[in-house]
Motif scaffolding. Structure first.
Motif, mmCIF file in Angstrom:
data_model
loop_
_atom_site.group_PDB
_atom_site.id
_atom_site.type_symbol
_atom_site.label_atom_id
_atom_site.label_comp_id
_atom_site.label_asym_id
_atom_site.label_seq_id
_atom_site.Cartn_x
_atom_site.Cartn_y
_atom_site.Cartn_z
ATOM 1 N N TYR B 272 0.849 -1.188 0.000
ATOM 2 C CA TYR B 272 0.000 0.000 0.000
ATOM 3 C C TYR B 272 0.889 1.244 0.000
ATOM 4 O O TYR B 272 1.840 1.344 0.770
ATOM 5 C CB TYR B 272 -0.923 0.008 1.221
ATOM 6 C CG TYR B 272 -2.032 -1.029 1.131
ATOM 7 C CD1 TYR B 272 -3.318 -0.661 0.748
ATOM 8 C CD2 TYR B 272 -1.782 -2.376 1.410
ATOM 9 C CE1 TYR B 272 -4.330 -1.604 0.649
ATOM 10 C CE2 TYR B 272 -2.777 -3.326 1.305
ATOM 11 C CZ TYR B 272 -4.054 -2.945 0.929
ATOM 12 O OH TYR B 272 -5.054 -3.880 0.830
ATOM 13 N N GLN B 273 0.542 2.181 -0.847
ATOM 14 C CA GLN B 273 1.277 3.453 -0.968
ATOM 15 C C GLN B 273 1.179 4.226 0.356
ATOM 16 O O GLN B 273 0.101 4.309 0.947
ATOM 17 C CB GLN B 273 0.630 4.230 -2.110
ATOM 18 C CG GLN B 273 1.375 5.460 -2.560
ATOM 19 C CD GLN B 273 0.635 6.107 -3.748
ATOM 20 O OE1 GLN B 273 0.066 5.401 -4.587
ATOM 21 N NE2 GLN B 273 0.652 7.424 -3.804
ATOM 22 N N ALA B 274 2.309 4.806 0.772
ATOM 23 C CA ALA B 274 2.343 5.488 2.073
ATOM 24 C C ALA B 274 1.306 6.612 2.162
ATOM 25 O O ALA B 274 0.615 6.759 3.165
ATOM 26 C CB ALA B 274 3.747 6.048 2.324
ATOM 27 N N GLY B 275 1.192 7.388 1.084
ATOM 28 C CA GLY B 275 0.240 8.504 1.088
ATOM 29 C C GLY B 275 -1.201 8.037 1.209
ATOM 30 O O GLY B 275 -2.046 8.707 1.801
ATOM 31 N N SER B 445 -10.657 10.121 0.599
ATOM 32 C CA SER B 445 -10.085 10.405 1.915
ATOM 33 C C SER B 445 -9.051 11.523 1.830
ATOM 34 O O SER B 445 -8.447 11.881 2.828
ATOM 35 C CB SER B 445 -9.443 9.135 2.483
ATOM 36 O OG SER B 445 -8.427 8.678 1.621
ATOM 37 N N GLY B 446 -8.822 12.042 0.624
ATOM 38 C CA GLY B 446 -7.857 13.132 0.466
ATOM 39 C C GLY B 446 -6.872 12.835 -0.643
ATOM 40 O O GLY B 446 -7.049 11.880 -1.404
ATOM 41 N N LEU B 447 -5.840 13.670 -0.726
ATOM 42 C CA LEU B 447 -4.829 13.502 -1.761
ATOM 43 C C LEU B 447 -3.564 12.907 -1.150
ATOM 44 O O LEU B 447 -3.130 13.320 -0.076
ATOM 45 C CB LEU B 447 -4.508 14.859 -2.403
ATOM 46 C CG LEU B 447 -5.707 15.603 -3.024
ATOM 47 C CD1 LEU B 447 -5.266 16.951 -3.597
ATOM 48 C CD2 LEU B 447 -6.373 14.764 -4.098
ATOM 49 N N ALA B 448 -3.001 11.934 -1.847
ATOM 50 C CA ALA B 448 -1.789 11.290 -1.342
ATOM 51 C C ALA B 448 -0.618 12.268 -1.391
ATOM 52 O O ALA B 448 -0.522 13.087 -2.307
ATOM 53 C CB ALA B 448 -1.473 10.053 -2.175
ATOM 54 N N ASP B 449 0.257 12.169 -0.398
ATOM 55 C CA ASP B 449 1.367 13.122 -0.277
ATOM 56 C C ASP B 449 2.308 13.082 -1.475
ATOM 57 O O ASP B 449 2.802 14.101 -1.926
ATOM 58 C CB ASP B 449 2.185 12.809 0.992
ATOM 59 C CG ASP B 449 1.290 12.589 2.188
ATOM 60 O OD1 ASP B 449 0.696 13.569 2.649
ATOM 61 O OD2 ASP B 449 1.153 11.426 2.623
#
Lengths: 99, 499
Positions: B272-275, B445-449
């Protein structure tokens, strides 16, 4: 682990009624080998004591009332037919193709 | 501008006379004309039909008739759902030019509710894929970044929402085809409980897994559409004969106080991607702040779900797609004197099906064949039982379960096209829901970093408890909106001059 040969794929393609070029057969044989190795792990946990689930709902023998309801006219049913004749689907010859 | 509003707000604007359905529909048709050459969300736009439906809705309103909450609102329909007289291809050459002679039940319900159908959306061929790259008519582009995939198989539907080409859309979800596209486009999508929405007129891929459902830009819009299309249908023998849960009320309430929310241990971490995980954990904190109790649960057999899915779905597909035999509808290739029906079938299926569809038909044919059936299809069915038991156990301790919807944000078009296993991993968190026949939602849930692209938060609830998805989804959506200050889709830029 399960290997799958070019001949195996050719046989499966025949069963599934799909013509395939020699290049396609080669490509699929190697790809399917990889995929089968990945999915074969279901066997690790599929013990004899585990019942199979074929469907998420425990439904059996769902019947509707035997009532006459409007249905497609022959014209509508045949509207997308590749070929038709005398209110019937016209198909290529089906007899005499296998010994 | 009106196309940027939510469907519920558009409905209010229609009700108070601020605008008409014809004007609203025309605004969306204009938007499609402006941006769809770049997005390619639509395979067919029914300009004339949509405007006629809109005019009818306006007439009914003017005559003071009682109207449904979505009367006069435009919608995009996934091209796997038949609509009488309108081309339906399922993203396949096999059905090029086919105009179905009947309406699916979902379309009948939309018509009865005076929803305006704008056209048919692009998809992976016969709903097999996670990127729409398997469409025979070219991929759909993600409105967030046109070089990226919009998810799949329902990438056209999700992209049409994110590009403001339609405020509502219909998708279908066999292993994640509504939820994963929603996740990677910053939209909302729900896979209803299996049997909750009729499959009549939905071109079958894997009948024990396929489920049509609603897509929208907000939880409430999605709920309004869900309630419009749900309910028992005698034409679908697997349709559930029970009252539809109070979905819209749940979406309006959104209260998680005292609710037990289970985090599935196996659906996070490696891969899973950290962001994506950061946004997931933030959402959990928000839910905890609203009074929910967060519990970790283990579903140890989920690690076998992907493998079982890629046996069950291809097996059922190899059987379902046998109907494309070149005899009654669809294309026919090689029909000339002396060529047998079987040869015509072989030639037609060679030309009509794309690479992924052939791959799955052959895999399914193998898994069902004599000598291999028990080892493959039979074992996969047993895993299905184990996954169902995992969910049952988890739901004894929780009201809903949650996870990231997809392990990563949208990837580049072409990036995974030659690696089927990497592609299949997109659905790792969505597949268990289909296997058990329960319901699931994805919301942003938002934008990944790392890449500033949308991440999805998945909520899962027991069968026929679809209202719980909307309750939790609405609470989280509201908390996130307060945090962000503006809807996530306000960050989509660069599409069209008027965007």
């Amino acid at each position: 682990m399960a290997g799958i040969s070019r001949d195996d794929v050719a046989n499966l393609a025949r069963l599934a009624r799909i013509d395939m070029t020699p290049a396609e057969l080669d490509h699929l044989a190697s790809e399917l080998g990889v995929i089968l190795n990945a999915v074969a792990r279901v066997q690790e946990v599929a013990g004899q004591n585990v019942p199979p689930t074929s469907h998420p709902l425990p439904l059996q023998n769902v019947y509707r009332k035997d009532e006459v309801v409007p249905s497609l006219t022959p014209e509508a049913a045949l509207s997308a037919a590749p070929a038709s004749e005398a209110q019937r689907f016209k198909v290529p010859k089906i007899l005499g193709e296998e010994a | 501008m009106i196309i940027k509003r939510n469907a519920a707000d558009m409905a209010a604007a229609l009700a108070n006379g601020e605008t008409t359905s014809v004007a609203l529909t025309q605004a969306h048709l204009d938007r499609i004309a402006e941006v769809d050459k770049d997005v390619h969300a639509f395979l067919y736009v029914d300009t004339e039909g949509a405007l006629a439906q809109a005019a009818l809705a306006d007439q009914k309103r003017a005559a003071g008739k009682k109207l449904s909450p979505l009367a006069g609102i435009p919608l995009a329909l996934k091209d796997v759902m038949v609509q009488k007289g309108i081309p339906t291809t399922c993203g396949s050459k096999m059905l090029e030019g086919w105009r179905p002679p009947y309406d699916s039940t979902v379309v009948s319900k939309l018509r009865a509710a005076d929803v305006v159908i704008l056209g048919k959306t692009n998809m992976d061929e016969f709903a097999m894929g996670s990127s729409t790259e398997n469409s025979a008519y070219g991929p759909t582009h993600n409105p967030w970044d046109l070089s990226r995939i919009p998810g799949g198989s329902g990438g056209g539907s999700s992209a049409s929402l994110a590009a403001f080409e339609a405020p509502l859309a219909i998708g279908t979800d066999t292993g994640g085809s509504i939820r994963q596209p929603a996740a990677v486009t910053g939209t909302v999508g729900v896979k209803p409980t299996y049997g909750g929405v009729s499959r009549y007129g939905l071109v079958a891929f894997s009948s024990s897994l396929d489920q049509a459902g609603p897509c929208g830009r907000t939880v409430l819009d999605t709920a309004l559409l869900h309630e419009t299309i749900a309910g028992h249908d005698p034409k679908d023998s697997t349709s559930i004969n029970a009252t539809v849960p109070a979905i819209v009320i749940a979406a309006k309430n959104g209260n998680v106080k005292g609710l037990k929310i289970g985090v599935i241990k196996e659906l996070q971490g490696e891969g899973y991607q950290a962001g994506v995980l950061n946004r997931f954990n933030e959402s959990l904190e928000l839910l905890a702040g609203l009074g929910a109790e967060i519990i970790e649960v283990s579903c140890s057999y989920f690690e076998y779900a992907l493998a079982a899915y890629y046996l069950i779905a291809p097996s059922e597909c190899s059987s379902n797609l046998a109907r494309f035999d070149a005899m009654r509808y669809g294309i026919r290739v090689g029909d000339k004197s002396g060529v047998s029906a079987e040869e015509v079938m072989n030639l037609t299926r060679e030309v009509g099906f794309g690479r992924e569809v052939k791959r799955r038909i052959i895999l399914g044919t193998y898994a069902l064949s004599s000598g291999y059936y028990d080892a493959y299809y039979g074992s996969a069915q047993k895993v299905r039982t184990l996954i169902k038991q995992d969910f049952d156990n988890a739901f004894t301790k929780t009201d809903v379960l949650v996870s990231p919807t997809a392990p990563t944000t949208a990837f580049k078009i072409g990036e995974k096209a030659d690696d089927p296993i990497a592609m299949y991993l997109n659905d790792i968190a969505t597949i268990p829901v289909n296997m058990a026949g329960i319901c699931g939602m994805s919301l942003p849930s938002g934008l990944a970093d790392e890449d500033n692209l949308p991440a999805g938060f998945q909520i899962m609830a027991p069968a026929m408890k679809d209202d719980r998805l909307y309750n939790v989804g609405a609470a989280l959506e509201s908390a996130l909106l307060s945090k962000w200050g503006a809807p996530i889709l306000s960050h989509v830029s660069g599409l069209g001059a008027r965007a």
